[in-house]
Motif scaffolding. Structure first.
Motif: not given
Ligand SMILES: [Zn+2]
Length: 230
Positions: A42-43, A113-117, A200-201
């Motif tokens: 993500p960016n 969300w699952d992948h990045h958090a 929240c992201r």
């Protein structure tokens, strides 16, 4: 028009033309017109790309189809009285427990969300991944719950645009529960706080026990119009 302003507008126009038309090679991550990739890091463009999916069903479906999330499109359903869904999918993925219907944009947020958090937080706090995100359901034709006179407003659940997450099952079978572990001191509490913040992201709203008593046992994650993280 002032010359400086004219030149700035001309430069912006040229840049837009060059990037959109493929005349300049910009990596997909940094091209605002390139479709979102769920697994890409993500960016600052990610929220823009996520928001755009709400207005572009075809693009949203394409993003999900390019992902590893097990799902199938479902026909639109107007249940009347502010209930039903548009551009939704049936998520039937072992990583997310029993199958459920969720709007396409919310499903993309969930996968991100699952992948990045969720997975990185689990590896950091427990040295292993999450095998299953345990949910309490997505679609429900009902109003917002909780205090504050909100009971007259339709919930995002009424549009299949929200998912309630009660806990997580780790790869070794251990369970982390919002109800039991949110107020603790250990790795479980730290993990829960991290993934609640991480939501929240990718979602518009991420509400947990810190919001009100109605959320003491789950995280409410939605892609509604209002941004709220508590
Ligand atoms: Zn909810």
């Amino acid at each position: 028009m002032r010359p400086v302003l004219f030149l700035l507008l001309l430069a912006a126009g040229l840049a837009t033309w060059a990037v959109r038309g493929g005349h300049i090679d910009v990596p997909p991550d940094w091209n605002p017109w390139a479709p979102l990739e769920i697994a890409a890091q993500p960016n600052w463009l990610t929220r823009h790309k996520l928001a755009r999916l709400s207005d572009d069903p075809a693009m949203c479906n394409a993003v999900l189809s390019a992902s590893t999330l097990a799902h199938a499109s479902v026909p639109d359903n107007d249940a009347g009285e502010g209930c039903g869904w548009q551009t939704a999918v049936r998520v039937s993925d072992a990583r997310f427990g029993p199958a459920f219907t969720l709007s396409c944009p919310a499903a993309v947020s969930l996968a991100m969300w699952d992948h990045h958090a969720v997975q990185p937080a689990a590896r950091a706090h427990f040295g292993q991944g999450v095998a299953r995100v345990e949910h309490l359901g997505s679609y429900a034709c009902r109003n917002v719950r909780g205090a504050g006179g909100e009971g007259q407003r339709r919930s995002q659940h009424a549009r299949a645009n929200a998912l309630d997450v009660a806990g997580f099952r780790l790869a070794d079978g251990r369970r982390v529960r919002v109800l039991a572990d949110w107020d603790g001191q250990g790795a479980e509490a730290a993990f829960l706080r991290e993934v609640h913040g991480g939501a929240c992201r990718f979602f518009q709203a991420s509400l947990g026990p810190g919001y009100n008593a109605a959320h003491r046992d789950h995280f409410h994650l939605d892609r509604g119009a209002f941004r709220l993280c508590r």
